[in-house]
Design a protein around this motif. Structure first.
Motif, PDB file in Angstrom:
ATOM      1  N   TYR A 247     -11.202  -4.628 -13.312  1.00  0.00           N
ATOM      2  CA  TYR A 247     -10.539  -3.500 -13.537  1.00  0.00           C
ATOM      3  C   TYR A 247     -11.672  -2.462 -13.503  1.00  0.00           C
ATOM      4  N   ASP A 248     -12.691  -2.783 -14.277  1.00  0.00           N
ATOM      5  CA  ASP A 248     -13.920  -1.742 -14.253  1.00  0.00           C
ATOM      6  C   ASP A 248     -14.410  -1.684 -13.249  1.00  0.00           C
ATOM      7  N   LEU A 267      -9.935   9.923   2.926  1.00  0.00           N
ATOM      8  CA  LEU A 267      -8.403   9.979   2.303  1.00  0.00           C
ATOM      9  C   LEU A 267      -8.045   8.194   2.480  1.00  0.00           C
ATOM     10  N   PRO A 268      -8.076   7.873   3.525  1.00  0.00           N
ATOM     11  CA  PRO A 268      -7.380   6.372   3.484  1.00  0.00           C
ATOM     12  C   PRO A 268      -8.013   5.567   2.592  1.00  0.00           C
ATOM     13  N   LYS A 269      -9.475   5.445   2.790  1.00  0.00           N
ATOM     14  CA  LYS A 269     -10.178   4.659   1.573  1.00  0.00           C
ATOM     15  C   LYS A 269      -9.746   5.009   0.249  1.00  0.00           C
ATOM     16  N   ILE A 270      -9.737   6.119   0.026  1.00  0.00           N
ATOM     17  CA  ILE A 270      -9.118   6.636  -1.294  1.00  0.00           C
ATOM     18  C   ILE A 270      -8.003   5.956  -1.894  1.00  0.00           C
ATOM     19  N   GLU A 271      -6.881   6.054  -0.752  1.00  0.00           N
ATOM     20  CA  GLU A 271      -5.683   5.710  -1.014  1.00  0.00           C
ATOM     21  C   GLU A 271      -5.649   4.152  -1.140  1.00  0.00           C
ATOM     22  N   LEU A 276      -5.633  -0.856  -4.967  1.00  0.00           N
ATOM     23  CA  LEU A 276      -6.319  -1.811  -5.569  1.00  0.00           C
ATOM     24  C   LEU A 276      -6.568  -1.651  -6.958  1.00  0.00           C
ATOM     25  N   PHE A 277      -6.940  -0.631  -7.365  1.00  0.00           N
ATOM     26  CA  PHE A 277      -7.135  -0.115  -8.907  1.00  0.00           C
ATOM     27  C   PHE A 277      -5.802  -0.278  -9.842  1.00  0.00           C
ATOM     28  N   LYS A 281      -5.165  -2.960 -12.666  1.00  0.00           N
ATOM     29  CA  LYS A 281      -4.950  -2.578 -14.027  1.00  0.00           C
ATOM     30  C   LYS A 281      -3.767  -3.317 -14.535  1.00  0.00           C
ATOM     31  N   GLU A 282      -2.889  -3.468 -13.717  1.00  0.00           N
ATOM     32  CA  GLU A 282      -1.456  -4.322 -14.082  1.00  0.00           C
ATOM     33  C   GLU A 282      -2.131  -5.741 -14.683  1.00  0.00           C
TER      34      GLU A 282
END
Length: 314
Positions: A247-248, A267-271, A276-277, A281-282
């Motif tokens: 997660y970190d 932008l695609p990499k950020i999305e 994945l983040f 997190k879940e």
């Protein structure tokens, strides 16, 4: 009709025909390609006037018919009308299937990328450069659990040593009681003294067996608590810590991308990083909840074990 002149046979053919019969009044019938005869010439009745020529009838043999049928089965006519010859056999429909080698390669690539990110996060935390998500209350409970496990393991070793020594002492007391009983029968002047000592040692051995049973029950309970219940909880804790590192790692990756420029390439990499983040997190939240539940059950289990141990000692 191509006619070959065979010497000797042409003259015999002309003599065998009736007079006045023309070639237009004959019918040539082939009886098959697989026969030895080339054909049979049948003469029709002479009617005086020339009749129109009859069409020749060619009867193909069975072998030729079977060959034509096989060739016809190998012909596939597509929608455009053009024939395409294919090999006979079962028809296999071409479908887009995934290549197992490519799937394994993709799994290895994802595993390598995840391992790299987690290793970078661990090194950053040890060097004091990376941030770390900390649940203070849960971390304190985990530290107490690990410390209690060490204490329980020490108690378990001491109890096992006591059980071994007590078993040897009870066995010695039982043998000593038998020896005093034998002497009381053989020594009449000390019959009462030896008899009293024999009864005392047998009573001590009996009480020692009761104490030994209680200690063995205590050892079994603590062994279950340490090596099964606490160990299972610590395995969940390890999974929780791995989920926390992932997660970190992905949180740090997303923060670095958000600090950079935003254009059509990033932008695609950020999305993708955001997706994945969220997934990690879940997973982290789920593992943290599992650890909290198991710690609560473990505390209840320790209270029940302590109550059973107190009851058995009484």
């Amino acid at each position: 009709l191509i006619q070959r002149d065979v010497p000797g046979k042409t003259n015999d053919l002309k003599r065998s025909l009736p007079a006045g019969l023309g070639l237009s009044e004959t019918q040539i019938t082939s009886h098959g390609f697989d026969t030895t005869k080339e054909g049979v010439i049948e003469a029709g009745a002479f009617q005086g006037s020339p009749a129109p020529p009859l069409p020749s009838i060619m009867s193909p043999s069975r072998v030729a018919a079977s060959r034509l049928a096989q060739q016809g089965s190998d012909l596939i006519v597509p929608a455009g009308g053009q024939r395409t010859q294919t090999k006979s056999g079962p028809v296999i429909l071409a479908d887009e299937t995934k290549n197992p080698a490519m799937e394994k390669l993709e799994l290895v690539r994802k595993w390598s990328l995840n391992t790299y990110k987690c290793t970078r996060q661990i090194i950053s935390e040890k060097l004091g450069r990376g941030s770390r998500t900390v649940d203070l209350e849960l971390e304190a409970q985990i530290d107490i659990l690990r410390d209690n496990k060490k204490k329980y393991e020490n108690i378990l070793r001491l109890a096992q040593t006591l059980s071994t020594q007590l078993f040897q002492m009870v066995h010695t007391q039982r043998q000593l009681g038998d020896a005093f009983a034998d002497l009381s029968l053989k020594s009449l002047e000390l019959h009462e003294e030896f008899g009293y000592n024999a009864d005392t040692q047998k009573l001590l051995a009996k009480n020692g067996e009761t104490l030994l049973g209680a200690i063995n029950f205590f050892i079994a309970s603590v062994n279950t608590l340490v090596n099964k219940t606490i160990e299972d909880t610590l395995m969940t804790v390890k999974q929780y810590e791995s989920a926390r590192i992932e997660y970190d790692a992905y949180r740090t990756d997303l923060e670095e991308l958000n600090l950079g420029p935003r254009d059509a390439n990033t932008l695609p990499k950020i999305e993708q990083s955001q997706h994945l983040f969220q997934a990690h997190k879940e997973k982290y939240d789920k593992m943290r909840n599992d650890v909290s539940i198991k710690l609560k059950f473990l505390e209840e289990n320790k209270v029940q074990i302590s109550g059973r141990e107190q009851h058995s000692s009484q």
